[in-house]
Design an enzyme around this catalytic site. Structure first.
Site, PDB file in Angstrom:
ATOM      1  CB  SER A  31     -28.699 -12.543-115.384  1.00 28.54           C
ATOM      2  OG  SER A  31     -29.471 -11.488-115.238  1.00 28.54           O
TER       3      SER A  31
HETATM    4  N1  SAH Z   1     -27.594  -7.010-116.772  1.00 31.58           N
HETATM    5  C1  SAH Z   1     -27.295  -6.857-115.317  1.00 31.58           C
HETATM    6  C2  SAH Z   1     -28.244  -7.567-114.423  1.00 31.58           C
HETATM    7  C3  SAH Z   1     -28.398  -6.675-113.442  1.00 31.58           C
HETATM    8  S1  SAH Z   1     -29.683  -7.145-112.391  1.00 31.58           S
HETATM    9  C4  SAH Z   1     -25.993  -7.716-115.326  1.00 31.58           C
HETATM   10  O1  SAH Z   1     -25.333  -8.326-116.208  1.00 31.58           O
HETATM   11  O2  SAH Z   1     -25.513  -7.676-114.125  1.00 31.58           O
HETATM   12  C5  SAH Z   1     -31.132  -6.091-112.863  1.00 31.58           C
HETATM   13  C6  SAH Z   1     -30.885  -4.516-112.740  1.00 31.58           C
HETATM   14  O3  SAH Z   1     -31.905  -3.814-113.223  1.00 31.58           O
HETATM   15  C7  SAH Z   1     -30.578  -4.012-111.172  1.00 31.58           C
HETATM   16  O4  SAH Z   1     -29.211  -3.463-111.516  1.00 31.58           O
HETATM   17  C8  SAH Z   1     -31.621  -3.082-111.121  1.00 31.58           C
HETATM   18  O5  SAH Z   1     -31.073  -2.052-110.353  1.00 31.58           O
HETATM   19  C9  SAH Z   1     -32.043  -2.865-112.373  1.00 31.58           C
HETATM   20  N2  SAH Z   1     -33.132  -2.325-112.590  1.00 31.58           N
HETATM   21  C10 SAH Z   1     -34.357  -2.411-112.055  1.00 31.58           C
HETATM   22  N3  SAH Z   1     -35.396  -1.507-112.267  1.00 31.58           N
HETATM   23  C11 SAH Z   1     -35.061  -0.814-113.336  1.00 31.58           C
HETATM   24  C12 SAH Z   1     -35.358   0.580-113.775  1.00 31.58           C
HETATM   25  N4  SAH Z   1     -36.552   0.715-113.884  1.00 31.58           N
HETATM   26  N5  SAH Z   1     -34.622   1.149-114.744  1.00 31.58           N
HETATM   27  C13 SAH Z   1     -33.274   0.712-114.745  1.00 31.58           C
HETATM   28  N6  SAH Z   1     -32.678  -0.445-114.309  1.00 31.58           N
HETATM   29  C14 SAH Z   1     -33.498  -1.008-113.388  1.00 31.58           C
END
Ligand code: SAH
Length: 298
Positions: free
Chosen positions: A148
């Site tokens: 993000s």
């Molecule tokens: N906080 C992260 C942002 C990653 S993007 C960072 O700093 O990089 C959002 C993430 O949410 C993705 O990796 C995606 O796979 C995850 N995601 C989506 N649905 C999810 C779920 N039900 N449980 C766990 N992770 C999930």
């Protein structure tokens, strides 16, 4: 700030009251390097799992909770084979400048800003994108997912903290582990769940060298929360659902706060506070753009 316009009501709200909000997002001045859309597109072909060999010896100190019998969220994890990101020598001054821009966009919480200054964002993204690490943009991390924007990370953490220390925080969507690392500076204990196994492994690799003892990574479906570690006084979602999963609401402690992007094409940050045993209050904050929250694991 947008807060003075924020809607307050008793949870649950009809979804239309979230997605139908046409207020303009705050005026950002993003540098045009990668939009969430291009980042997501780029992510498809980024192939970052190979990483670049750092050749360093890391002591595996990030705690990955051991599997327990009957624990649906735990899977036995092999040691990751992904090489850690090298330190490309990006200076502290560049990161301080990024934090300065985040503050200029309205984030005022000094604890959050200090935490953002402490975590080297460039170490969480593939070396080819290092030059963009301190620009206010989301970037691809592989598997169609993105890290993000620094501003939105800071803003959500500010909303989550609300000026008070956090004790036990759950993050849904570990991704590359960057936000989890920032969270570990502002909360006593942090739990983070990721549904894509390879990203869970990537986060372990990225975080290992930091030796963060108050962070636990879990592979599982975060829509179910992490009941064995609940209740949490803070829950933060890094992916957008059409509504906040009920399990997460129930795993908030009374007085606890949950911050999540909600919506599909049009998304807003939603702040939910648990005000009683069976009572939640919801506020709709600013517009945002996140990857979708998905069920199950892959
Ligand atoms: N906080 C992260 C942002 C990653 S993007 C960072 O700093 O990089 C959002 C993430 O949410 C993705 O990796 C995606 O796979 C995850 N995601 C989506 N649905 C999810 C779920 N039900 N449980 C766990 N992770 C999930």
């Amino acid at each position: 700030m947008s807060d003075k316009n924020d809607k307050r009501s008793t949870f649950p709200l009809p979804l239309s009251s979230v997605t139908g909000d046409k207020r303009a997002a705050p005026a950002f001045s993003p540098v045009k390097v990668a939009t969430p859309q291009t980042a997501t597109r780029n992510a498809a072909g980024s192939g970052i799992q190979g990483g670049q060999g750092g050749g360093q010896n890391y002591v595996p100190r990030v705690t990955v909770a051991p599997a327990r019998p009957g624990d649906a969220y735990q899977r036995a994890q092999p040691l990751p084979v992904i090489a850690p990101r090298p330190d490309t020598g990006v200076s502290d001054a560049i990161r301080r400048a990024m934090v300065g821009r985040v503050a200029k966009q309205g984030v005022q919480d000094g604890v959050v800003l200090k935490a953002m200054e402490s975590v080297q964002r460039h170490r969480f993204i593939e070396p080819a994108l290092s030059a963009q690490a301190y620009v206010d943009a989301s970037l691809p991390i592989g598997h169609n997912q993105t890290i993000s924007r620094p501003y939105i990370v800071a803003r959500m953490l500010e909303v989550l903290r609300n000026g008070s220390p956090l004790t036990r925080v759950l993050e849904i969507g570990t991704g590359c582990g960057y936000q989890a690392a920032v969270l570990s500076h502002i909360a006593k204990d942090v739990f983070s769940v990721e549904r894509i196994r390879q990203l869970h492994e990537l986060a372990k690799t990225n975080l290992r060298h930091l030796r963060i003892v108050n962070l636990r990574l879990h592979y599982g479906d975060g829509m179910l929360g992490l009941p064995q570690a609940a209740p949490f006084d803070g829950i933060i979602l890094a992916a957008a659902g059409l509504e906040v999963p009920q399990a997460l609401l129930e795993q908030l402690s009374v007085g606890g706060r949950l911050v999540a992007p909600v919506g599909a094409q049009v998304q807003h940050l939603q702040l939910i506070t648990r005000t009683g045993k069976a009572e939640w209050m919801s506020e709709t904050l600013e517009g945002c753009h996140f990857v979708p929250l998905r069920p199950g694991t892959v």
